[in-house]
Enzyme design. Structure first.
Site, PDB file in Angstrom:
ATOM      1  N   GLN A 166       0.785  -1.229   0.000  1.00 58.40           N
ATOM      2  CA  GLN A 166       0.000   0.000   0.000  1.00 58.40           C
ATOM      3  C   GLN A 166       0.821   1.286   0.000  1.00 58.40           C
ATOM      4  O   GLN A 166       0.435   2.265  -0.628  1.00 58.40           O
ATOM      5  CB  GLN A 166      -0.936   0.002   1.208  1.00 58.40           C
ATOM      6  CG  GLN A 166      -1.966   1.096   1.184  1.00 58.40           C
ATOM      7  CD  GLN A 166      -3.116   0.797   2.108  1.00 58.40           C
ATOM      8  OE1 GLN A 166      -4.040   0.096   1.754  1.00 58.40           O
ATOM      9  NE2 GLN A 166      -3.059   1.315   3.309  1.00 58.40           N
ATOM     10  N   GLU A 208      -3.030  10.063  -0.350  1.00 56.40           N
ATOM     11  CA  GLU A 208      -2.120  10.695   0.606  1.00 56.40           C
ATOM     12  C   GLU A 208      -1.029  11.521  -0.067  1.00 56.40           C
ATOM     13  O   GLU A 208      -0.047  11.886   0.553  1.00 56.40           O
ATOM     14  CB  GLU A 208      -1.522   9.623   1.518  1.00 56.40           C
ATOM     15  CG  GLU A 208      -2.613   8.913   2.305  1.00 56.40           C
ATOM     16  CD  GLU A 208      -2.116   7.793   3.186  1.00 56.40           C
ATOM     17  OE1 GLU A 208      -0.896   7.539   3.191  1.00 56.40           O
ATOM     18  OE2 GLU A 208      -2.942   7.169   3.860  1.00 56.40           O
ATOM     19  N   ASP A 245       4.611   0.106   4.027  1.00 56.42           N
ATOM     20  CA  ASP A 245       3.354  -0.299   4.673  1.00 56.42           C
ATOM     21  C   ASP A 245       2.613  -1.208   3.703  1.00 56.42           C
ATOM     22  O   ASP A 245       1.860  -0.740   2.854  1.00 56.42           O
ATOM     23  CB  ASP A 245       2.487   0.910   5.030  1.00 56.42           C
ATOM     24  CG  ASP A 245       1.118   0.488   5.574  1.00 56.42           C
ATOM     25  OD1 ASP A 245       0.930  -0.714   5.848  1.00 56.42           O
ATOM     26  OD2 ASP A 245       0.240   1.364   5.714  1.00 56.42           O
ATOM     27  N   GLU A 288       5.462  -1.568   8.242  1.00 54.02           N
ATOM     28  CA  GLU A 288       4.200  -1.479   8.988  1.00 54.02           C
ATOM     29  C   GLU A 288       3.218  -2.531   8.474  1.00 54.02           C
ATOM     30  O   GLU A 288       3.095  -2.718   7.262  1.00 54.02           O
ATOM     31  CB  GLU A 288       3.620  -0.074   8.796  1.00 54.02           C
ATOM     32  CG  GLU A 288       2.253   0.145   9.393  1.00 54.02           C
ATOM     33  CD  GLU A 288       1.669   1.478   8.955  1.00 54.02           C
ATOM     34  OE1 GLU A 288       0.435   1.563   8.869  1.00 54.02           O
ATOM     35  OE2 GLU A 288       2.439   2.431   8.691  1.00 54.02           O
ATOM     36  N   ASP A 315      -0.210  -1.625  13.037  1.00 54.93           N
ATOM     37  CA  ASP A 315      -1.306  -0.670  12.829  1.00 54.93           C
ATOM     38  C   ASP A 315      -2.631  -1.417  12.987  1.00 54.93           C
ATOM     39  O   ASP A 315      -3.244  -1.394  14.042  1.00 54.93           O
ATOM     40  CB  ASP A 315      -1.180  -0.028  11.450  1.00 54.93           C
ATOM     41  CG  ASP A 315      -2.368   0.855  11.097  1.00 54.93           C
ATOM     42  OD1 ASP A 315      -3.135   1.218  12.000  1.00 54.93           O
ATOM     43  OD2 ASP A 315      -2.550   1.187   9.906  1.00 54.93           O
ATOM     44  N   LYS A 340      -3.168   6.106  15.758  1.00 51.26           N
ATOM     45  CA  LYS A 340      -4.206   6.818  15.015  1.00 51.26           C
ATOM     46  C   LYS A 340      -5.320   7.149  16.003  1.00 51.26           C
ATOM     47  O   LYS A 340      -5.977   6.251  16.520  1.00 51.26           O
ATOM     48  CB  LYS A 340      -4.747   5.956  13.878  1.00 51.26           C
ATOM     49  CG  LYS A 340      -3.751   5.731  12.748  1.00 51.26           C
ATOM     50  CD  LYS A 340      -4.311   4.750  11.727  1.00 51.26           C
ATOM     51  CE  LYS A 340      -3.407   4.644  10.504  1.00 51.26           C
ATOM     52  NZ  LYS A 340      -3.860   3.554   9.598  1.00 51.26           N
ATOM     53  N   ARG A 369      -4.775   9.732   8.698  1.00 57.93           N
ATOM     54  CA  ARG A 369      -5.563   8.730   7.981  1.00 57.93           C
ATOM     55  C   ARG A 369      -5.618   9.155   6.513  1.00 57.93           C
ATOM     56  O   ARG A 369      -5.307  10.288   6.175  1.00 57.93           O
ATOM     57  CB  ARG A 369      -7.003   8.631   8.519  1.00 57.93           C
ATOM     58  CG  ARG A 369      -7.157   8.204   9.961  1.00 57.93           C
ATOM     59  CD  ARG A 369      -6.449   6.920  10.339  1.00 57.93           C
ATOM     60  NE  ARG A 369      -6.834   5.706   9.643  1.00 57.93           N
ATOM     61  CZ  ARG A 369      -7.582   4.718  10.141  1.00 57.93           C
ATOM     62  NH1 ARG A 369      -8.072   4.822  11.360  1.00 57.93           N
ATOM     63  NH2 ARG A 369      -7.812   3.617   9.458  1.00 57.93           N
ATOM     64  N   SER A 370      -6.046   8.240   5.643  1.00 63.92           N
ATOM     65  CA  SER A 370      -6.084   8.601   4.220  1.00 63.92           C
ATOM     66  C   SER A 370      -7.150   9.662   3.943  1.00 63.92           C
ATOM     67  O   SER A 370      -7.011  10.471   3.034  1.00 63.92           O
ATOM     68  CB  SER A 370      -6.304   7.366   3.348  1.00 63.92           C
ATOM     69  OG  SER A 370      -7.416   6.648   3.796  1.00 63.92           O
TER      70      SER A 370
END
Length: 431
Positions: A166, A208, A245, A288, A315, A340, A369-370
């Protein structure tokens, strides 16, 4: 200094986040006329164990993603309880909301409702006392500027391409200061854009701010980033490191990891070996969610293989939750937690998770966050707790840049008192 400042009004509204989805914004007004405002972020790849983000489900409005129920919960149930309370008693405020909700996962009131109120209260308190938010939360020793974990190539759920992992990120751990770290990242970002263009790749960006080219493999993403680091005049593995990630819960099916873009299906052991090979070949400092959120055995294998030399961040695994983090610490899996705020839903629960991680020798990486807003709370939070690492996207898209700009202001305010720890921020691994 005042020790009791009364909350006189708590009000929420529905606004939009950076992905054009509704989210909650809360205003808290105090007896002296001071106001604190906070907006709540939202994730795309969410962990199964996160606190509940309350959505309306009315498909005729915002495709069912409206948050008017959460807004109403703030304006009625929560406001009725909090008006008259002392805004300086953050623990009591958050405890009151947790008890009002009465569920394990904030399903009644919504973590998005509760977090908006929790953060707006902290901001109102700081404003009333004439303090910066990081000083109010962190006290006199809040001074560490974070190493950015900057997402510059997007794949997986954050982009429409065939890259399985990702996020591919850079970490300028070799920089002498935060402002220099930001400059280095900006220069690599521009170099990467030029490199991708010269190789015929698209330079559109993901949620992002990272680029989302249709690369041939996950490894090619790492290679092209290393080219960009060199092109910008920096040394990979000395000035700037790579972080990944994979968001592995998203590619975990029937006990195996499906790297569809590469046409490979791997067992947890094979997936761990895949990361071992990448870490031996490239200057990867952090991974991550290398394994899925319920693949505890896979996490154990990965931690035993490279947990002494690569930061392994949980996460989806930990979801900023002390119960899940405590289990991970006992099992000896991962060595870091991603923080988060909206995964857990209140400021004090977030601080508890950070404290537990640091006591166990785990690092804490404060994250966006996205789906973000212009709210910059996480920039203050990361300095308040001296976490030393922040993940808040590419140096593009104003909802990401807002956090970096706030950190520049904090660095300026701290002046000689501020610290940028660079590689020392990775106290959980041998460097």
């Amino acid at each position: 200094m005042k020790n009791y400042i009364e909350i006189v009004d708590v009000y929420a509204r529905q606004i939009l986040d950076s992905r054009c989805n509704p989210t909650v914004e809360v205003e808290v007004e105090l007896e002296d006329g001071t106001v604190g405002v906070a907006a709540v972020p939202s994730g795309a790849s969410t962990g199964a164990f996160e606190a509940v983000e309350l959505r309306d489900g009315d498909k005729s409005k915002y495709l069912g993603k409206g948050v008017l129920k959460a807004v109403d919960n703030v304006n009625t149930i929560i406001a009725d309880e909090l008006v008259g309370m002392n805004v300086l008693d953050q623990v009591a405020i958050d405890k009151t909301m947790i008890e009002l909700d009465g569920t394990d996962n904030k399903a009644k009131l919504g973590a998005n409702a509760m977090l908006g109120v929790s953060l707006a209260c902290a901001k109102a308190a700081a404003n009333s006392l004439g303090m910066s938010l990081y000083q109010y939360i962190g006290g006199v020793n809040a001074k560490v500027l974070p190493v950015p974990m900057m997402n510059i190539i997007n794949g997986g759920k954050h982009a429409d391409n065939n890259v399985d992992l990702q996020e591919f990120m850079i970490m300028p751990a070799g920089a002498p200061s935060f402002s220099e770290a930001l400059r280095m990242c900006s220069e690599v970002y521009h170099a990467l854009k030029s490199t991708l263009k010269s190789q015929g790749y698209d330079t559109g960006v993901g949620d992002e701010g990272g680029f989302a080219p249709n690369l041939k493999s996950n490894e090619e993403a790492i290679v092209v980033i290393i080219e960009a680091i060199k092109e910008a005049g920096y040394t990979p593995g000395k000035d700037i490191f790579i972080a990944l990630d994979p968001a592995s819960s998203e590619i975990f099916e029937d006990g195996k990891y499906n790297l569809a873009g590469e046409g490979r299906v791997l067992t947890p052991e094979e997936m761990a070996n895949y990361y071992v090979e990448l870490a031996e070949k490239y200057p990867i400092i952090s991974i991550e969610d290398g394994m899925a959120e319920e693949d505890w055995d896979g996490w154990k294998i990965l931690t035993e293989k490279i947990g002494n030399k690569v930061q392994l961040v949980g996460d989806d695994l930990f979801v900023t939750n002390t119960e899940r983090l405590s289990k991970g610490i006992k099992l000896g899996v991962a060595n870091s937690i991603l923080i988060k705020l909206n995964q857990i839903g209140t400021l004090t629960e977030t601080l508890n998770a950070i404290e537990m991680a640091e006591r166990a020798g785990y690092t804490a990486v404060v994250s966006h966050r996205s789906g973000e807003t212009e709210d910059t709370t996480i920039a203050d939070l990361v300095v308040a707790v001296n976490a030393g690492q922040i993940k808040t996207g590419a140096p593009a898209r104003s909802e990401r840049v807002a956090k970096y700009n706030q950190l520049l202001r904090i660095e300026e305010e701290l002046n000689d008192m501020g610290e940028y720890r660079g590689l020392k921020a990775f106290y959980n691994i041998n460097k």
